[in-house]
Motif scaffolding. Structure first.
Motif, PDB file in Angstrom:
ATOM      1  N   PHE A   1       0.814  -1.211   0.000  1.00 58.16           N
ATOM      2  CA  PHE A   1       0.000   0.000   0.000  1.00 58.16           C
ATOM      3  C   PHE A   1       0.855   1.271   0.000  1.00 58.16           C
ATOM      4  O   PHE A   1       0.309   2.368  -0.104  1.00 58.16           O
ATOM      5  CB  PHE A   1      -0.939   0.016   1.205  1.00 58.16           C
TER       6      PHE A   1
ATOM      7  N   GLY B   1      -5.186  -1.317   4.338  1.00 57.71           N
ATOM      8  CA  GLY B   1      -5.137  -0.164   3.452  1.00 57.71           C
ATOM      9  C   GLY B   1      -5.429   1.132   4.190  1.00 57.71           C
ATOM     10  O   GLY B   1      -4.733   2.142   3.994  1.00 57.71           O
TER      11      GLY B   1
ATOM     12  N   SER C   1      -3.045  -7.959   1.174  1.00 57.38           N
ATOM     13  CA  SER C   1      -3.089  -6.814   0.271  1.00 57.38           C
ATOM     14  C   SER C   1      -3.741  -7.258  -1.021  1.00 57.38           C
ATOM     15  O   SER C   1      -3.836  -8.451  -1.306  1.00 57.38           O
ATOM     16  CB  SER C   1      -1.673  -6.292  -0.016  1.00 57.38           C
TER      17      SER C   1
ATOM     18  N   LEU D   1      -3.338   6.103  -1.327  1.00 58.43           N
ATOM     19  CA  LEU D   1      -4.160   4.972  -1.742  1.00 58.43           C
ATOM     20  C   LEU D   1      -4.727   5.133  -3.149  1.00 58.43           C
ATOM     21  O   LEU D   1      -5.320   4.201  -3.687  1.00 58.43           O
ATOM     22  CB  LEU D   1      -5.292   4.748  -0.738  1.00 58.43           C
TER      23      LEU D   1
ATOM     24  N   VAL E   1      -1.451   0.955  -6.484  1.00 55.88           N
ATOM     25  CA  VAL E   1      -2.472   0.508  -5.543  1.00 55.88           C
ATOM     26  C   VAL E   1      -3.790   0.278  -6.276  1.00 55.88           C
ATOM     27  O   VAL E   1      -4.465  -0.750  -6.081  1.00 55.88           O
ATOM     28  CB  VAL E   1      -2.659   1.529  -4.397  1.00 55.88           C
TER      29      VAL E   1
END
Length: 338
Positions: free
Chosen positions: A73, A171, A314, A181, A186
């Motif tokens: 992230f 996140g 993730s 983000l 991402v």
């Protein structure tokens, strides 16, 4: 193979790779979280613990799987503990895309946590997942008090949560630590995860008779994964995959598994068996010497594929898992269980 401590399997609720590069903000200094913002920083972790700091933490130390998730992230921890380096010096899959040449090692195996070295890093924050309630993964019980005195700690609950919920939690923590983000890597990783999820859902709908079982093993026992306690396996089931799971886990083991003696390893049968791929787990060629294992339909059919039990939470990490799983299942027969 040396026996893996049973508590390691008990606590490992779920969780270890090609494609999109690690997410990050190139302008940030190596080995630190993104630059501080002005004003106080607060976070309430999954223990209900309120953490506050005069400024956003920059010097983050994290358990390897948590470090891997944060890295994807955009957060760059300065130190890691838990599995991150293999015996040959290579990167353990459990630490994901983390550049282990640019982080300090606080410990690499269960029970190993160098408190003095941790303190010397002058950390602002420690982050770890939690499989057992209020217990930071890979922080030894005897070190908890000392660790708490050095810097605040954040726990992210893993068991009892949904896969997407856990990924989102990491996140949001990364965002609170300054990660962007909306950065292209991402966003691309999330799209890749969603596409891989959709592809597996389509396969599951097309192959409803394909039975899949997930296991790990020690020289003494076979551990069959109990679906509700593993976020990744539960997610696959929600996508429609036909998972062979015990009705309940072995109570003495604290959940997660039904533990079978090797004599009873044929209790459940499946077309495909996913086998724990962690470096400390019993390997398929080692299991081949167990007579009941060798007679299982999936084993005789050669339909044994890896299960990345400690994959980081993730989008990038699980996109790769889903893609690999789909590729493996596509080539599997669904008629080996008679």
């Amino acid at each position: 193979m040396a026996s893996v401590p049973r508590r390691t399997f008990v606590a490992l609720g779920a969780a270890a790779l090609l494609g999109v590069s690690a997410c990050g903000t190139a302008a940030q200094p190596t080995g630190q979280a993104p630059a501080q913002s002005q004003g106080p920083w607060t976070w309430t972790d999954d223990r209900g613990k309120n953490i506050s700091s005069p400024q956003r933490p920059r010097r983050v130390v994290a358990q390897s799987a948590a470090a891997a998730a944060l890295w994807d992230f955009g957060v760059r921890p300065i130190g890691v503990f838990g599995p991150h380096k293999l015996k040959n010096g290579g990167r353990d899959p459990e630490v994901g895309e983390v550049d282990i040449s640019k982080v300090e090692s606080i410990g690499n195996v269960w029970g190993e946590f160098n408190v003095e070295k941790y303190a010397s890093l002058q950390p602002d924050l420690l982050v770890a997942g939690m499989y057992m309630k209020d217990t930071l993964w890979y922080v030894p019980e005897q070190s908890v008090e000392a660790v708490d005195q050095i810097a605040p700690t954040v726990g992210v609950q893993l068991s009892g949560k949904g896969l997407v919920e856990i990924i989102d939690r990491y996140g949001r923590l990364a965002g609170a630590l300054g990660a962007d983000l909306d950065a292209a890597p991402v966003v691309e990783a999330r799209k890749r995860f969603e596409a891989a999820s959709g592809a597996l859902k389509t396969l599951a709908a097309e192959r409803p008779d394909l039975k899949v079982m997930i296991v790990t093993a020690t020289p003494d026992s076979l551990y069959v994964a109990y679906l509700p306690d593993h976020p990744d396996i539960k997610y696959w089931s929600e996508l429609g995959l036909n998972i062979v799971s015990p009705e309940k886990p072995t109570e003495s083991e604290g959940g997660f598994w039904e533990v079978l003696s090797w004599e009873n390893a044929d209790k459940y049968q499946a077309d495909v068996i996913l086998v724990d791929a962690r470096s400390q787990s019993m390997k398929i060629d080692e299991m081949a010497g167990k007579p009941t294992w060798a007679k299982l339909p999936a084993v005789k059919a050669g339909q044994l594929y890896p299960w990345h039990a400690a994959e980081r939470y993730s989008y990038l990490g699980y996109a790769k898992v889903l893609e690999e799983l789909k590729a493996d299942l596509e080539k599997a027969r669904d008629d080996v269980v008679k």
